[in-house]
Design a protein around this motif. Sequence first.
Motif, PDB file in Angstrom:
ATOM      1  N   SER A   1      10.872   9.571  12.537  1.00 27.52           N
ATOM      2  CA  SER A   1      10.654   8.916  14.051  1.00 27.52           C
ATOM      3  C   SER A   1       9.338   9.188  14.341  1.00 27.52           C
ATOM      4  N   GLY A   2       8.609   8.072  15.134  1.00 30.09           N
ATOM      5  CA  GLY A   2       7.251   8.175  15.672  1.00 30.09           C
ATOM      6  C   GLY A   2       6.668   7.418  14.918  1.00 30.09           C
ATOM      7  N   ILE A   3       6.802   6.808  13.748  1.00 30.42           N
ATOM      8  CA  ILE A   3       5.793   6.072  12.750  1.00 30.42           C
ATOM      9  C   ILE A   3       6.358   4.762  13.166  1.00 30.42           C
ATOM     10  N   SER A   4       5.381   3.906  13.503  1.00 34.00           N
ATOM     11  CA  SER A   4       5.715   2.605  14.165  1.00 34.00           C
ATOM     12  C   SER A   4       5.669   1.376  13.267  1.00 34.00           C
ATOM     13  N   SER A   5       4.876   1.510  11.996  1.00 35.03           N
ATOM     14  CA  SER A   5       4.740   0.349  10.995  1.00 35.03           C
ATOM     15  C   SER A   5       4.468   1.327   9.444  1.00 35.03           C
ATOM     16  N   SER A   6       4.523   0.067   8.793  1.00 35.27           N
ATOM     17  CA  SER A   6       4.517   0.540   7.067  1.00 35.27           C
ATOM     18  C   SER A   6       2.905   0.874   7.153  1.00 35.27           C
ATOM     19  N   ARG A   7       2.004   0.314   7.730  1.00 36.56           N
ATOM     20  CA  ARG A   7       0.515   0.475   7.611  1.00 36.56           C
ATOM     21  C   ARG A   7       0.275   2.066   8.110  1.00 36.56           C
ATOM     22  N   GLU A   8       0.912   2.361   9.367  1.00 38.65           N
ATOM     23  CA  GLU A   8       0.845   3.833   9.817  1.00 38.65           C
ATOM     24  C   GLU A   8       1.370   4.773   8.750  1.00 38.65           C
ATOM     25  N   ALA A   9       2.478   4.504   8.106  1.00 38.05           N
ATOM     26  CA  ALA A   9       3.128   5.300   7.233  1.00 38.05           C
ATOM     27  C   ALA A   9       2.095   5.356   5.959  1.00 38.05           C
TER      28      ALA A   9
ATOM     29  N   GLU B   1      -1.312   5.164   5.888  1.00 35.60           N
ATOM     30  CA  GLU B   1      -2.279   6.076   6.430  1.00 35.60           C
ATOM     31  C   GLU B   1      -1.810   7.463   6.357  1.00 35.60           C
ATOM     32  N   LEU B   2      -0.601   7.778   6.808  1.00 35.21           N
ATOM     33  CA  LEU B   2      -0.188   9.048   7.002  1.00 35.21           C
ATOM     34  C   LEU B   2      -0.035   9.804   5.431  1.00 35.21           C
TER      35      LEU B   2
ATOM     36  N   MET C   1      -8.680   9.660   2.307  1.00 37.04           N
ATOM     37  CA  MET C   1      -7.796   8.543   2.923  1.00 37.04           C
ATOM     38  C   MET C   1      -8.647   7.307   2.991  1.00 37.04           C
ATOM     39  N   VAL C   2     -10.107   7.199   3.725  1.00 34.98           N
ATOM     40  CA  VAL C   2     -10.584   6.284   4.061  1.00 34.98           C
ATOM     41  C   VAL C   2     -11.141   5.585   2.778  1.00 34.98           C
ATOM     42  N   LYS C   3     -11.712   6.238   1.672  1.00 32.41           N
ATOM     43  CA  LYS C   3     -12.213   5.765   0.332  1.00 32.41           C
ATOM     44  C   LYS C   3     -10.966   5.075  -0.276  1.00 32.41           C
TER      45      LYS C   3
ATOM     46  N   THR D   1       0.693  -1.091  -0.032  1.00 30.72           N
ATOM     47  CA  THR D   1       0.122   0.042  -0.149  1.00 30.72           C
ATOM     48  C   THR D   1       0.821   1.174  -0.277  1.00 30.72           C
ATOM     49  N   LEU D   2       1.920   1.244   0.693  1.00 28.67           N
ATOM     50  CA  LEU D   2       2.904   2.434   0.883  1.00 28.67           C
ATOM     51  C   LEU D   2       3.384   2.651  -0.398  1.00 28.67           C
ATOM     52  N   GLU D   3       4.000   1.483  -1.250  1.00 31.77           N
ATOM     53  CA  GLU D   3       4.543   1.706  -2.437  1.00 31.77           C
ATOM     54  C   GLU D   3       3.485   2.477  -3.527  1.00 31.77           C
ATOM     55  N   TYR D   4       2.285   1.858  -3.386  1.00 30.46           N
ATOM     56  CA  TYR D   4       1.323   2.344  -4.280  1.00 30.46           C
ATOM     57  C   TYR D   4       1.200   3.918  -4.097  1.00 30.46           C
ATOM     58  N   LEU D   5       0.920   4.218  -2.858  1.00 27.91           N
ATOM     59  CA  LEU D   5       0.671   5.656  -2.637  1.00 27.91           C
ATOM     60  C   LEU D   5       2.026   6.408  -2.790  1.00 27.91           C
TER      61      LEU D   5
END
Length: 139
Positions: free
Chosen positions: A46-54, A56-57, A91-93, A4-8
Amino acid sequence: MVTTLEYLLQKAADNGISVYELSLENIQSMIADLKDMDPAICLSSSGISSSREAAELMAHELGHFFTGTYYDSPYCANNRGKMEHKANTWMVKELLPFASLREALKDSCHEYWEIAEYCNCTEHLVETAIQIYQQKGLL
């Protein structure tokens, strides 16, 4: 398989948005519309705990870009909530479409953590999605 992160990140590149990882104090991400230059997204190193969180940000900041909701004028403080809502809705969509949430619910996922595991996202995204889909009258 593309994450997902690579896609974004590719979506940002396709739209001329530079992405930087910087040491940001007190914030995890931001987008800047530099008028004479291409827009840029900064993610905290710093402060981003996972690739999922990254992801979403990243999606949230892309939401600001695609909805044109930048904090670039003196009256933006009055509209901040509306701007954040538009970015969150985008983001949600993008990351948790209603059909995916409905599928998780039909498959007996009821707790936020269950839905997050089923949909491969964070509980924060699930909570935000549920709020948005309830406001739209879908839930």
